[in-house]
Motif scaffolding. Structure first.
Motif, mmCIF file in Angstrom:
data_model
loop_
_atom_site.group_PDB
_atom_site.id
_atom_site.type_symbol
_atom_site.label_atom_id
_atom_site.label_comp_id
_atom_site.label_asym_id
_atom_site.label_seq_id
_atom_site.Cartn_x
_atom_site.Cartn_y
_atom_site.Cartn_z
ATOM 1 N N GLY A 219 20.365 118.840 -55.302
ATOM 2 C CA GLY A 219 21.739 118.641 -54.845
ATOM 3 C C GLY A 219 22.381 119.872 -54.230
ATOM 4 O O GLY A 219 23.607 119.966 -54.168
ATOM 5 N N CYS A 220 21.581 120.817 -53.757
ATOM 6 C CA CYS A 220 22.116 122.030 -53.132
ATOM 7 C C CYS A 220 22.588 121.712 -51.716
ATOM 8 O O CYS A 220 21.874 121.058 -50.964
ATOM 9 C CB CYS A 220 21.040 123.115 -53.049
ATOM 10 S SG CYS A 220 20.374 123.633 -54.636
ATOM 11 N N THR A 221 23.774 122.210 -51.359
ATOM 12 C CA THR A 221 24.224 122.038 -49.982
ATOM 13 C C THR A 221 23.500 123.041 -49.095
ATOM 14 O O THR A 221 23.101 124.121 -49.540
ATOM 15 C CB THR A 221 25.750 122.214 -49.854
ATOM 16 O OG1 THR A 221 26.117 123.491 -50.356
ATOM 17 C CG2 THR A 221 26.485 121.116 -50.613
ATOM 18 N N GLU A 222 23.326 122.635 -47.843
ATOM 19 C CA GLU A 222 22.591 123.466 -46.893
ATOM 20 C C GLU A 222 23.558 124.282 -46.051
ATOM 21 O O GLU A 222 24.611 123.787 -45.637
ATOM 22 C CB GLU A 222 21.740 122.563 -45.991
ATOM 23 C CG GLU A 222 20.800 123.315 -45.105
ATOM 24 C CD GLU A 222 19.875 122.407 -44.329
ATOM 25 O OE1 GLU A 222 19.641 122.695 -43.135
ATOM 26 O OE2 GLU A 222 19.383 121.403 -44.909
ATOM 27 N N GLY A 223 23.199 125.518 -45.804
ATOM 28 C CA GLY A 223 23.961 126.390 -44.915
ATOM 29 C C GLY A 223 23.229 126.536 -43.595
ATOM 30 O O GLY A 223 22.682 125.574 -43.061
ATOM 31 N N ARG A 224 23.175 127.761 -43.107
ATOM 32 C CA ARG A 224 22.488 128.024 -41.836
ATOM 33 C C ARG A 224 20.996 127.768 -41.984
ATOM 34 O O ARG A 224 20.454 127.834 -43.080
ATOM 35 C CB ARG A 224 22.729 129.475 -41.406
ATOM 36 C CG ARG A 224 24.185 129.751 -41.092
ATOM 37 C CD ARG A 224 24.462 131.221 -40.829
ATOM 38 N NE ARG A 224 24.138 132.010 -42.012
ATOM 39 C CZ ARG A 224 23.370 133.098 -42.010
ATOM 40 N NH1 ARG A 224 22.855 133.556 -40.901
ATOM 41 N NH2 ARG A 224 23.133 133.746 -43.131
ATOM 42 N N ALA A 225 20.348 127.483 -40.858
ATOM 43 C CA ALA A 225 18.915 127.196 -40.883
ATOM 44 C C ALA A 225 18.311 127.507 -39.526
ATOM 45 O O ALA A 225 19.014 127.599 -38.516
ATOM 46 C CB ALA A 225 18.672 125.729 -41.250
ATOM 47 N N SER A 226 17.012 127.676 -39.517
ATOM 48 C CA SER A 226 16.253 127.820 -38.279
ATOM 49 C C SER A 226 14.946 127.060 -38.459
ATOM 50 O O SER A 226 14.770 126.357 -39.457
ATOM 51 C CB SER A 226 15.985 129.306 -37.974
ATOM 52 O OG SER A 226 14.890 129.792 -38.728
#
Length: 142
Positions: free
Chosen positions: A29-36
């Motif tokens: 249930g972790c929210t996602e931040g920046r990604a590549s």
């Protein structure tokens, strides 16, 4: 504990970002931040956890015995409040999680009594989630 405790940052290797996204975002249930295309930031209970793509083989975990449990080393995790720990334990049980160490009370009736559970993420990283009924017990020695 310090009243001004700051979030930690931890970067760990994962073998597949889509699988990591499903596990950390979907199961935990972790929210996602920046990604590549090589990494994903997750909000792991207020801490910055970064899953970095790495297909290299891992060294095998060893174990240390702690209160009768074979604790995987290395591992990382978060100390949660008791209600959040129980919610996560219930969510992981409902998801059919194969626990390394099932949710239970460690050091029952002793200094440092805590709830704990261990599991592996899909890339084999060992995770521990624990909670104390009294946070003053986190670093207690007597």
């Amino acid at each position: 504990m310090a009243d001004n405790l700051r979030p930690f940052h931890l970067a760990m290797p994962v073998h597949d970002l889509a699988v990591a996204r499903a596990f950390y975002g979907g199961v935990l249930g972790c929210t996602e931040g920046r990604a590549s295309d090589r990494w994903i930031d997750f909000n792991l209970y207020g801490h910055q956890f970064v899953a970095h793509l790495d297909s290299a083989p891992r060294a095998k975990c060893v174990v240390n015995m702690v209160d009768g449990d074979a604790v995987p080393v290395p591992h990382f995790g978060v100390i949660l409040d008791m209600a959040t720990w129980h919610e996560l334990a219930d969510r992981l049980r409902a998801a059919g999680t194969d626990f390394v160490i099932a949710p239970h009370i460690r050091f029952e009736g002793q200094v440092g009594e805590q709830t704990t559970m261990f599991l592996h993420d899909p890339s084999g990283n060992a995770l521990e989630f624990k909670a104390f009924a009294d946070d003053a017990q986190i670093f207690a020695v007597e």
